[in-house]
Enzyme design. Structure first.
Site, PDB file in Angstrom:
ATOM      1  CD  GLU A  42      -5.563  -1.253   3.723  1.00  0.00           C
ATOM      2  OE1 GLU A  42      -6.448  -0.625   4.317  1.00  0.00           O
ATOM      3  OE2 GLU A  42      -4.487  -0.722   3.382  1.00  0.00           O
ATOM      4  CG  MET A  74       0.001   6.190   2.234  1.00  0.00           C
ATOM      5  SD  MET A  74      -0.351   4.410   2.059  1.00  0.00           S
ATOM      6  CE  MET A  74       0.898   3.747   3.168  1.00  0.00           C
ATOM      7  CD  GLU A  75      -1.703   2.519   5.562  1.00  0.00           C
ATOM      8  OE1 GLU A  75      -2.433   3.192   4.806  1.00  0.00           O
ATOM      9  OE2 GLU A  75      -1.453   1.322   5.374  1.00  0.00           O
ATOM     10  CG  ASN A  76       2.640   8.072   4.413  1.00  0.00           C
ATOM     11  OD1 ASN A  76       2.953   7.145   3.691  1.00  0.00           O
ATOM     12  ND2 ASN A  76       1.918   9.097   3.983  1.00  0.00           N
ATOM     13  N   GLY A 129      -7.556   7.507  -1.511  1.00  0.00           N
ATOM     14  CA  GLY A 129      -8.285   8.396  -0.607  1.00  0.00           C
ATOM     15  C   GLY A 129      -7.352   8.938   0.458  1.00  0.00           C
ATOM     16  CD  GLU A 140      -5.782   5.917   5.660  1.00  0.00           C
ATOM     17  OE1 GLU A 140      -4.677   5.351   5.788  1.00  0.00           O
ATOM     18  OE2 GLU A 140      -6.635   5.537   4.839  1.00  0.00           O
TER      19      GLU A 140
END
Ligand SMILES: [Zn+2]
Length: 871
Positions: free
Chosen positions: A344, A287-289, A285, A322
């Site tokens: 998470e 991604m927390e880069n 869904g 995120e």
């Protein structure tokens, strides 16, 4: 990351016992030695978007703890042109040995390297793959994009690296790209220079803070952004140029959330900028880069005028999830993947706070209670696992990204926060983060910080919930004399499983009555009774925030049933409904008991309460009522139970609250699908036509529900229209809904058309497997879909990334017959899906549970139906 395809399941699948679609993605692990530690990477990447290749020039500053003549790091699918090392004033050429199985490269040198600093210089090439991981190609009709997705262990596909979360380092990133293109990375652009060759320019990004490799990102293309700012941080929401119109909603959310988090954590967002970028092809869904969060288009972009409330909640919730990771995960990272819940679970728990504050009328607390109920059902299966589990091998790490790391861990945090009080808990969170900035942490680091701040036994509570699998069932006696007896044991949905009697928990349990304010008591493994309020209407999960199932003596339950609407809050009603459904599954209550409780909340004004009640009714309809006359009787009961509430809402009006709109849609859905109400079905057809012609002319929640009912009963003309909407709309939300609806048509010819269509190049590979999995959830469509999957396996297998493979395999768990079970088991035994063997076990267990439930409850349901007054 965020994997939950909630909207898809919510609006399209009207009946399932709760198949979790929040699933695993893969990773591989072969631990590196800690004798070489990376300090800094300087990385220059030159992607060729037409040829789908890239060149890399990299230097890595490392420190050696002991003299050695080799260095091993991670690399996969990369070709090395040259590797040298400079240490102790001497430069040596390396001999490179690749180990594709371990995903490692070893560089050996003629002379031993001294203790201290060394610099590796590496030239290499790679491919821009089409597998949605590493450095990969995303395509639109106009052009290609080169983008990244590294969690858990795919940074090594883009650059040779010490690719484990604890090996934090700083990064200087340079991208050499077409002069007309732009690029986004973790830091802001520091410098832009023409060249080095004609037609190219070079973008250099600001050096990052110390961070893990899985959080690095670089994205190349013609992205356009809407810009804003909050608390001196530049915020942008970016998309491909045709979709910029759908970015302002996300920007508003991101600005609100950033300020909320800065205040809550007491630690300001650490970077100068934050970008949120929607990518046309994306497996998860979002991604927390660090500083450059990537999203599936449907999880970031929408038009607030035409999007349903559930779409808005999904987008806002994913953004907040995120962004929470920028602190929980990016700034402070778990030491190793066995503690991925520190990322998470925290992001899932935290995301609800700013969205609830920004939109008090969205009733987020009720969604949280419903999510906890779903998680309790997952955790009551025998193949569940502990929140923190061993995760050394590739297979073990894969299993960590599931409903336990996300759902159960966030529920445990909610329960502890409720016990300590929000401000004490917030201080503990601050102290934990502040102690580990730009570093790594373990579970003990967190609960020791909370124990020290609160002076309460948080360590014992959390240890019992984090280290043990499963959930407790608390069985209460009659409260008397200020005390109540309580016994605990592990709860399983299946009555045929006997729990290990020695497994016990330490839990805060919060009581209330009609006259007493909620108060919490600690139940420990040796507790047999606790202080309890003496008033009438005794309820043992005040607020519905406790992670346990409750069972009451008949007289206490009867009182709750009689006063459920007046004595309990909406979240407590959701909790009671969940507990009663669990009792049905465990064969301690009957399906009729559950339907009686549903009847008691039939006029509830809260959409989430009705949704919770209806999900159990739908499961009874789909799985217990297998005889046609039982289904017909249940349909009649659904109509007589819910029609008055639906009628009382009246026609949609501009002034309707979000809850009222959602409630109307929920009632409309159950009446139209399992109620088979002819008036609702024909009304759905009219509303659907109007909605397709002009989405702004109908309330979006009702319009999408009407489409769902119409599609279930739909003909070729409607199928054609929806297919056209999918192919021509630029709105990602509208497009995804139209595509998903093609998969619920029950006409066999149209079901076949939908399945065939999913395998054409009109459907992106990120969507195709989900599309093929949807009809497995429908009674009328399941058998054909399963035959189709088996006969088209070679084409379908090619679409299956690990996450998508898990979704497809899990969906086969919706069979409820011995034949179906045997077929699923045999097929996957001979056609294994990579990293989905756990999902196969879960699916078979789910089928077993359903077969058992039907056998036990069908006769009882028959008796309950016979006892109902005739209409
Ligand atoms: Zn996440």
């Amino acid at each position: 990351m965020n994997f939950c395809r909630t909207r898809l399941t919510r609006t399209i699948i009207a009946a399932c016992i709760c198949l979790a679609l929040c699933l695993a993605r893969p990773a591989s692990a072969q631990r590196l030695s800690t004798s070489v530690l990376p300090q800094h990477y300087a990385l220059t990447l030159t992607p060729d978007l037409k040829a789908a290749t890239f060149q890399g020039v990299e230097s890595i500053d490392v420190t050696l703890a002991q003299p050695q003549n080799f260095i091993t790091l991670n690399a996969v699918d990369l070709a090395f042109q040259s590797v040298t090392v400079t240490a102790g004033g001497k430069t040596q050429k390396a001999e490179v040995t690749l180990d594709p199985l371990k995903e490692q490269a070893s560089f050996s040198f003629p002379d031993s390297l001294p203790v201290g600093k060394a610099t590796l210089s590496i030239r290499y090439t790679g491919i821009l793959n089409d597998k949605l991981r590493g450095f990969y190609l995303s395509r639109t009709a106009r052009r290609n994009y080169a983008v990244t997705q590294f969690e858990s262990t795919d940074a090594r596909r883009a650059f040779p690296s010490f690719d484990e979360p604890a090996f934090k380092a700083t990064f200087d990133i340079k991208l050499v790209i077409d002069a007309a293109d732009t690029a986004i990375s973790n830091g802001p652009i520091l410098r832009e220079t023409p060249g080095p060759t004609p037609g190219k320019h070079t973008l250099r990004f600001l050096t990052t803070p110390k961070m893990s490799t899985y959080l690095v990102a670089f994205l190349v293309g013609d992205f356009q952004c809407t810009s804003g700012a909050q608390d001196s941080v530049a915020i942008r929401v970016c998309a491909t140029p045709d979709k910029v119109a759908f970015t302002p909603f996300g920007l508003d959310v991101a600005e609100y959330v950033l300020h909320y988090y800065n205040t809550y954590f007491g630690i300001p967002y650490p970077l100068k900028k934050l970008d949120l970028i929607a990518l046309p092809d994306f497996e998860a869904g979002a991604m927390e880069n660090f500083g450059a969060i990537t999203y599936r288009e449907t999880d970031l972009l929408l038009d607030p005028k035409t999007a349903s409330l559930s779409a808005k909640k999904d987008v806002a919730g994913t953004i907040a999830h995120e962004m929470a990771h920028q602190w929980f995960g990016d700034l402070v990272t778990m030491q190793w993947w066995n503690n991925i819940w520190l990322n998470e679970g925290f992001a899932t728990w935290m995301a609800n706070k700013p969205i609830a504050a920004m939109h008090p009328d969205w009733n987020i607390d009720q969604d949280v209670a419903a999510d906890m109920d779903n998680t309790l059902n997952i955790d009551a299966q025998p193949t569940t696992r502990a929140i923190r589990a061993k995760a050394d091998t590739r297979e073990e790490i894969e299993q960590m990204f599931d409903g336990i790391s996300y759902g159960k861990a966030s529920d445990v945090l909610l329960m502890v926060e409720n016990y300590l009080g929000p401000e004490t808990f917030r201080k503990g969170v601050h102290n934990y983060l502040a102690a580990h900035l730009y570093a790594n942490a373990t579970a003990e680091d967190f609960w020791n910080a909370q124990t020290a701040t609160s002076h309460k036994p948080v360590d014992k509570i959390m240890d019992s919930l984090v280290a043990q699998p499963g959930e407790p069932l608390l069985t209460f006696g009659e409260p008397a004399g200020g005390k109540v007896a309580v016994a605990q044991k592990r709860f399983f949905l299946s009555p045929s499983i006997q729990p290990d009697r020695t497994q016990k928990w330490t839990l805060p349990v919060c009581f209330k009555t009609a006259t007493d304010e909620p108060r919490c008591e600690l139940v420990t493994p040796t507790t047999s009774s606790v202080n309890a309020p003496a008033g009438k209407l005794f309820f043992a999960n005040a607020g519905g925030k406790g992670y346990y199932r409750s069972a009451y003596p008949p007289s206490v339950y009867a009182e709750l049933l009689a006063h459920v609407e007046t004595g309990l809050t909406p979240t407590e009603r959701i909790s009671l409904l969940g507990d009663e459904w669990a009792q049905v599954r465990a064969n301690k209550a009957s399906a009729g008991d559950y339907l009686n409780l549903t009847a008691a909340v039939r006029a509830d004004p809260n959409a989430a309460v009705i949704d919770s009640a209806v999900s159990g009714v739908n499961a009874i309809y789909a799985y217990i009522a297998s005889k046609p006359e039982q289904k017909a009787a249940l349909s009649a009961w659904i109509r007589s139970t819910f029609s008055p509430a639906y009628a009382s809402l009246g026609q949609p009006a501009a002034a309707d609250s979000p809850n009222k709109r959602e409630l109307r849609a929920n009632l409309f859905l159950v009446l139209g699908i399992n109620g088979k109400d002819p008036a609702v079905i024909s009304q759905a057809r009219e509303i659907a036509e109007k909605y397709i012609a002009d989405p702004a002319s109908v309330d979006p929640s009702l319009g999408q529900t009407a489409l769902s009912i119409a599609a279930h009963n739909g003909d070729t003309a409607l199928f054609d229209k929806l297919q056209k909407v999918y192919e021509t709309s630029v709105d990602p939300d509208v497009k995804e809904n139209a595509l998903g609806l093609l998969a619920v048509f029950q006409n066999p010819n149209l079901e076949l058309r939908s399945l065939d269509y999913a395998l054409t190049d009109k459907v992106r590979s990120q969507d195709a497997a989900i599309q093929i999995a949807i009809p497995l959830h429908g009674d009328a469509t399941r058998d054909m879909a399963w035959r189709y999957i088996q006969s088209h396996w070679s084409a379908i297998q090619g679409l299956l990334t690990p996450e998508l493979g898990n979704i497809l395999v899990s969906s086969t768990g919706s069979f409820c017959t011995a034949d179906g079970r045997a077929s699923v088991q045999q097929f996957f035994a001979t056609h294994p899906v990579a990293s989905a063997d756990q999902a196969v076990k879960h699916a078979l267990e789910h089928i077993d549970g359903c077969i058992e439930l039907r056998a036990l409850q069908q006769p009882q349901l028959g008796a309950w139906i016979a006892a109902q007054p005739k209409p």
